[in-house]
Each structure stands twice: as C-alpha cells, then as structure tokens.
Write a protein that holds these residues in place. Sequence first.
Motif, PDB file in Angstrom:
ATOM      1  N   ARG A 411      84.047  74.067  31.558  1.00 53.13           N
ATOM      2  CA  ARG A 411      82.805  74.657  32.043  1.00 53.13           C
ATOM      3  C   ARG A 411      82.161  75.467  30.929  1.00 53.13           C
ATOM      4  O   ARG A 411      82.862  76.137  30.158  1.00 53.13           O
ATOM      5  CB  ARG A 411      83.066  75.550  33.257  1.00 53.13           C
ATOM      6  CG  ARG A 411      81.772  76.044  33.934  1.00 53.13           C
ATOM      7  CD  ARG A 411      82.021  76.678  35.280  1.00 53.13           C
ATOM      8  NE  ARG A 411      82.582  78.017  35.182  1.00 53.13           N
ATOM      9  CZ  ARG A 411      83.830  78.337  35.483  1.00 53.13           C
ATOM     10  NH1 ARG A 411      84.656  77.395  35.902  1.00 53.13           N
ATOM     11  NH2 ARG A 411      84.266  79.571  35.380  1.00 53.13           N
ATOM     12  N   TYR A 459      76.280  75.419  32.814  1.00 57.86           N
ATOM     13  CA  TYR A 459      75.870  74.063  32.435  1.00 57.86           C
ATOM     14  C   TYR A 459      76.091  73.100  33.596  1.00 57.86           C
ATOM     15  O   TYR A 459      77.155  73.045  34.203  1.00 57.86           O
ATOM     16  CB  TYR A 459      76.660  73.600  31.212  1.00 57.86           C
ATOM     17  CG  TYR A 459      76.137  72.310  30.625  1.00 57.86           C
ATOM     18  CD1 TYR A 459      75.010  72.290  29.812  1.00 57.86           C
ATOM     19  CD2 TYR A 459      76.785  71.106  30.905  1.00 57.86           C
ATOM     20  CE1 TYR A 459      74.534  71.114  29.273  1.00 57.86           C
ATOM     21  CE2 TYR A 459      76.325  69.912  30.377  1.00 57.86           C
ATOM     22  CZ  TYR A 459      75.192  69.934  29.562  1.00 57.86           C
ATOM     23  OH  TYR A 459      74.715  68.748  29.039  1.00 57.86           O
ATOM     24  N   ASP A 460      75.034  72.337  33.920  1.00 59.75           N
ATOM     25  CA  ASP A 460      75.069  71.349  35.000  1.00 59.75           C
ATOM     26  C   ASP A 460      75.220  69.962  34.372  1.00 59.75           C
ATOM     27  O   ASP A 460      74.342  69.493  33.650  1.00 59.75           O
ATOM     28  CB  ASP A 460      73.781  71.433  35.825  1.00 59.75           C
ATOM     29  CG  ASP A 460      73.860  70.601  37.100  1.00 59.75           C
ATOM     30  OD1 ASP A 460      74.295  69.437  37.026  1.00 59.75           O
ATOM     31  OD2 ASP A 460      73.480  71.124  38.162  1.00 59.75           O
ATOM     32  N   GLU A 462      75.127  67.018  35.748  1.00 56.24           N
ATOM     33  CA  GLU A 462      74.153  66.045  36.226  1.00 56.24           C
ATOM     34  C   GLU A 462      72.796  66.232  35.550  1.00 56.24           C
ATOM     35  O   GLU A 462      72.144  65.264  35.151  1.00 56.24           O
ATOM     36  CB  GLU A 462      74.008  66.158  37.741  1.00 56.24           C
ATOM     37  CG  GLU A 462      75.270  65.773  38.508  1.00 56.24           C
ATOM     38  CD  GLU A 462      75.054  65.843  39.996  1.00 56.24           C
ATOM     39  OE1 GLU A 462      73.913  66.165  40.421  1.00 56.24           O
ATOM     40  OE2 GLU A 462      76.021  65.567  40.746  1.00 56.24           O
ATOM     41  N   ARG A 467      71.728  75.664  34.185  1.00 57.09           N
ATOM     42  CA  ARG A 467      71.012  76.014  35.410  1.00 57.09           C
ATOM     43  C   ARG A 467      71.153  77.529  35.636  1.00 57.09           C
ATOM     44  O   ARG A 467      72.259  78.086  35.609  1.00 57.09           O
ATOM     45  CB  ARG A 467      71.576  75.255  36.592  1.00 57.09           C
ATOM     46  CG  ARG A 467      70.860  75.579  37.932  1.00 57.09           C
ATOM     47  CD  ARG A 467      71.661  75.034  39.103  1.00 57.09           C
ATOM     48  NE  ARG A 467      71.703  73.577  39.080  1.00 57.09           N
ATOM     49  CZ  ARG A 467      70.776  72.799  39.663  1.00 57.09           C
ATOM     50  NH1 ARG A 467      69.749  73.360  40.298  1.00 57.09           N
ATOM     51  NH2 ARG A 467      70.889  71.486  39.619  1.00 57.09           N
ATOM     52  N   GLN A 469      71.562  81.003  37.445  1.00 56.63           N
ATOM     53  CA  GLN A 469      72.293  81.422  38.639  1.00 56.63           C
ATOM     54  C   GLN A 469      71.551  82.604  39.271  1.00 56.63           C
ATOM     55  O   GLN A 469      71.700  83.753  38.861  1.00 56.63           O
ATOM     56  CB  GLN A 469      73.724  81.813  38.272  1.00 56.63           C
ATOM     57  CG  GLN A 469      74.494  80.713  37.548  1.00 56.63           C
ATOM     58  CD  GLN A 469      74.615  79.445  38.380  1.00 56.63           C
ATOM     59  OE1 GLN A 469      75.194  79.471  39.473  1.00 56.63           O
ATOM     60  NE2 GLN A 469      74.087  78.347  37.868  1.00 56.63           N
TER      61      GLN A 469
END
Length: 780
Positions: A411, A459-460, A462, A467, A469
């Motif tokens: 992550r 970090y996303d 997809e 992104r 928070q």
Amino acid sequence: MKYAFLFSIVLFTNLQAFTQSFTVKGTVISEESEKPLPYAQVAFYPSGSDDISAGSTTDGQGEFSVQLAPGKYRFMVSFVGYEDFTRDIEVASEDANLGKIAISKNVEVMEEVTVEGDEVVRKPILTTMEGMEIRPDQTIANIGGTLLDILRNTPSVNVSDDGAVSLRGSGSTNVLIDGRNSALATDLEQIPASAIEKVQIINNPNARYDAESDGGVINIILKQGEDLGTKARAEVTTGTRWRTNANFNVSRKTEIFSIYGGYSYRNWPRVGRGETVRETYDNMERLKQFTADERHDKEHTVNYGTDYYWGQNKISFEGVFNTEKENDLEAISTTLTDMQTSENLLSYVRNNNESENNYTTDNALIYERSFDDKEQSLRALTSVSIRGQEEDQAIDVYNNALIPENRNPDRLERSHTNEFRNTSIVQIDYVQPLSIGKIETGYKSTFRNFLNDYTYEIYDEELEDFRNQDSISNQFDYSDQIHALYGIFSGEVGEFNYALGVRAEQTFVRSELINTNEVNTQQYLDFFPSVQADYALNEENTLKATYSRRIDRPNAWMLNPFPDFADSLNVRIGDPNLQPEYINSFELGHMLDLGRFNLTSNAFYRRIDGQVDWIVRVLDGISYRGPQNLNVSNLYGVELINTTEITDWWVVNASYSIFEVQVDGTNLDNSFTNRGLSWYAKLTTDVSLPWGINLQLTGNYFAPEIEAQGRDLARYYLDASLQKHFWDKQLSLSASFRDVFDTRNFAGENYGPDFFQSFEWKRETQILLLTASYTFRKEL
C-alpha cells in the motif's frame, strides 16, 4: 570516546600562552559607614568583553589583590545589598593601588560575580527574588549546543526526549524571547546556545507578565550589541556523525548608535529507536511496535538589530530569521498476537519518508524613554512573529512482514501539511516613582493565528492514482485575541519590600474546521492578582513569599478535533470544547549568602482547576490519545539550589527538587485518579586543572513522574567537558562528551481498566563535540 578524551587533554596541555603580569590591589568600603566590606566580590573584564580576566574576594579588612596583564579593563565590585560599582582602569608597566573603593547600599538583591584568584569561579545560576537567572556561557556543556541543551542543565526545568519543556513538574510554561511571545518558541532546538545571553526562570510571575501557563515563565535573552567599540566572535563545533554548528557574530557600538548581527549554520543528523508494547484485555491481544528513526536537519539562522540614542530616547529594531530543511526516515515494524494462543494475527512494516521545509521570522520595533529619575521609565513596542512549515510524507506499507522484502509495497500513502502561525503584539509599559513607592502599569494586545491544511491520500490501484481520504484530510483555522491591562504598586518599610498587582485579560477564541464548517467560539474576562514580598533579616539572610493566579489556555493542536494518523494504531485527536486551566500558585523561600556558600530554598504549592491531561482510550485495538479537562490537580514540593566554592580550584553547583502530585479525574472515570512523589537532582562541578584547563562534570537525574493514567520512568545521564583559554581568552578550545555512559532515554507506562501500555524511546545521545571560538576586539 576514550582516545578522543586523551587527545583533548594532550591538545589543551600543549597550547599555552605566557604573559607578564602586575599586582593590582585596593580596599572596598561602605559609602554610608566607611567601614571595610569583607567578602565583597571583585572582577576585572577586558574592555569590550564580558569574560572575566581575574578577580578576588576581599578579606576580613576589605582588601583584595590580583595579578593582571597590561591592558585596559572594566573594574567591577559586587556585594549583596549594595549597588554594583564599575570603573575603567588601565594597567601599564607597574603595580597599581586603587585605594579605597566606596560602594553604596541598595535594597535590591544584586546579581553576583564570583571570582577567586586568577581563575574564574563558574557560577552559572544566579538566584533572584523572582526565580533565577542562568548564564549559559558558564556551563561548558552548553557549548556547541542549542537552547534545549541549556534548559536540560537548568534547575527546575525538565526537557523530554521530544523537546517538550516542563517547569517544576508542569508541562505548561510560557516561553518568551526577549520578553516577547515569539514563533521561535515553537522549536527551541533552532536557537543556538551561542546566541543566548541569559535565561530567566520566573517561577511565580507577577501581574507584569502574561497570566498564561501554570508552570511559570522562561524568558530567553538573546545576545545583542556589546560594550563600546567593535567586537566579533566566531565559533565552530564539530562532532560525531559529522555534526556541525558554526556561528559568527559582530557588533559595533558608539555613544549614539549600535548595530549588531550574526549568522549560524547547524547540521545535526541523529538516529533513534523506540519500542511500544500494549496489551488489551477485552480481546486478549498484544501489540508490539519497534521504531527506527533517522533524521537529517540543516538550519540557517540570521539575527540582526540596531539602536539609536538621542537625548533620553532610544529606538531599537531587532529581529531573527531562520530556515530549516529536514529529512526523516521512520520505519515501524508491528506485530499483533493473541495473548492466549500466541497466534500471529497481524504483522506489517510501515516506512515513512518525510521532508520538511520551515521558516521563522521575528521582528520588533521598540521605543524607550528614560527620565532624570532612574526609577521612572516608558517602553513601547510592536512585534510580528511568523512561522511557516511545509511537510510531505511518502509512506510505504509492507503487509505480512517484519523486514521489507525485495518487492513492491502493498500500500502507498502520502500526506501534505501546510502550516502557518502568526503572532502580533502591541505593548506599552510605564513606571512612575512615588514618595511612598512606585506604580507600574501597562497595556498589551496579542493577536495569534494558526492555520493547518492537511491532505492525506492512499494509492488506488483501479484509478492508478492517489485518492484523497476525506475522513482524515482537513483544514483547521484557529485565532485568538488577548487584551490585557495591569497595575502594580510596590514599596518598602525598612527591610521589608512588597509588590501588589492585578492583571485583567479579555480573551476571544475562534476555531473552525473548514471542511465540515464546524465553528467554535469562546470569550471570557479574568482577573489575576499577584503578591510579592521579601524581608532582609541581615546581609546574609533574606526571606521571600509570592502568590499569583494564572491561566493555561489550550493551544490550537489541542482544539483540533481531526485525528492525526501518523501511526494508524496510535491516533492523536483534539477536543474543540476543551476549557482553560486556572491555577493558584504559592511560594515561600529563603536566600542564604555566605560568600563561598549560597543556598536558596523554596517551598511551593499549586492548585490547578480543570487540569488538562492526555487521556488514552483503546478501541478495537487502536489507541486514541487526546487532551481532556480533569477536576483538579494539586502539586506541592520543596526546591534547593546551592553553590559552594569548596576550594580555590573546585566549585559545585547543585539543585534538588522533590514534589508530590495528586490528580483527580473522577469527572471522566473513577480510574483517572493518581498520586505520586517525584524528584530530580542536577549537579555541576567545576575543577581547575593544571595548565589553565577547566574540567566540568554535569549530572542529571529525574525520578519517575505520575500522570492521570500512568507515569514517566526515571532518566539519568552524565556529561563531561574540558575547556582552555588562550591569548587573554580571545581563543577558547573545548571538548564536550555528552551522555558519557549512554543512559539517557525516555520511557513510561499508561494503563486503564482494559489495557496496559509501555513505551521507550532512545535517541543517539552519546556524542563527542569539539569547539573552537575566537573573539576579535577593537576599542573606540
């Protein structure tokens, strides 16, 4: 370390200067009685310098005799209960007799200059009616360090591993820079020790000072212009891990103006490690965290100022500018296990790469008016202090691992913080003497603003992008205004001196969580009385008593309700409804001065209504730590400060404080009640070795200290330093061995009905520092 120590001794013993000297003698008498004054203190300073060349203590007939090299000197006599006497003299090519020197009585207790023979007797602590005054240059261990190093060696003061300062067991102190609220006080490590003239500790301040804080006032006086003429001083320190601290200061002073400035560069890398263990009993889980920390910190500091005199007027401009660049790496290894089965429930590594850029600026314009009556004065100032901080964090998380493997992290997280602080002050003070005493009065307005913009992203996979928070990112805006008026009447009746004062403060507070439109406002008017009194029993003994009522307002960080997830399992969170503490403080003291033996004794008591303490709650395995108001706390204790000249070559400065703390937090939970006895001792001993070498040992011990939910554990360490002067003290070389036995750490315990937590943090404190300084002088 051993070889460096031996090398330093060899270096100092082989560099020596030889100078022809002559005898200078005289007799000190009382101007009123014309009788000799035994044990008066005599000092000779080279013109344009504050370093003592030689000195003595008068004998039973008031006579003294010293050896001086040819040159111009400022001659000074000090004696308790008398005004300081100064005169410029010149030693030419023969012995000199200054004859009878008559000094006049003064009801005030004067600062002491203690010297004996040709060697300086180091007296870094001067006790006063308000508290004490610290002379940093009299403690060799301070050389090459920062303001925090000075405070670590100061009686009554405790400095935690993260730089937090407490005074007599209170973590709330009002730190001033040259008597002003300043953004510099937010990071005391940025102020080099070489830039500090003195530190004033005011344990029970009167109405002249802000009522803020329950511990008292620490006033940092920065160096400015020197005596008439031109003076410059350069100092370079280097140490283990290539630590570097370099300073250069220059000043020019005439009868009508003065100008001064300085530059400091600091490169101070360090490493550290920590361990936290927490057991939660509702789910029988044990959390272990190991932290490795590496910090690289580089700072540039410029100070500047000028004074202009005309008639009885003086106008001054003074300021400081600091920039700091910091890069940190923090690696946290975490494991979570079942306490009953020892099954591993969770493990991960969290690497946090942090870069930080800060700047601080502080500027003040000051007007002063003197009058024919020296007791009358007028002073007005306006100042603006600004601190900006920008911080970026890049966080890599590796799941199911204790040591990161050669793979990509599981992550990615990152955060950005933009912080701005502004403190502006308008102040005027006036003193008017009367036939029966004097009146002091003044007005002060303080405007403060704190804006913190925090963005946190994950970090996303997809989106292939970070992104935001929303549940963590936030903007917090805090501002307050404090408008104050005060008045003090002081007088004397024989040997009894007293001062009665009151301060009124109107406070306006506004905080806003911008992304949720949550606004919180508070306003309140308070009155803060103060009483000070002292009685001189005789020339050796003085009694004093003080009382003050004070306030401790919660700061912006305490009021910010958004959580700080720097460590996802240990979360800090504020409370926007936090209320101020109100403190009633009493002190009774005795000062004994026997020349070679001085002892100050103080008994003190503080009652704090609405005590703010940091409360820990554990929910679902996550620790939430935040400030909350308790019912009350009581603190009482005794403090002893002693200076003893054992021989002509051995002097000891010692302080000891013991106090009982009682905390009542039953308004939150019946378990939030605690009491305990704590104490600390500090010892500095100076030994004059052969060949003009000074050896200084500085030891500190802090016993465990209680909180509402636990205690901090004991801390202790020893520093050793060597110093030698050359060429009439223009050149000085020193070596400091910090934390000789590598024992300094910070550890503690927290507990509640469903958890127990212990922690220990150990930074690199066993270091060697070598310092060279040189002073350039040119008289008018």
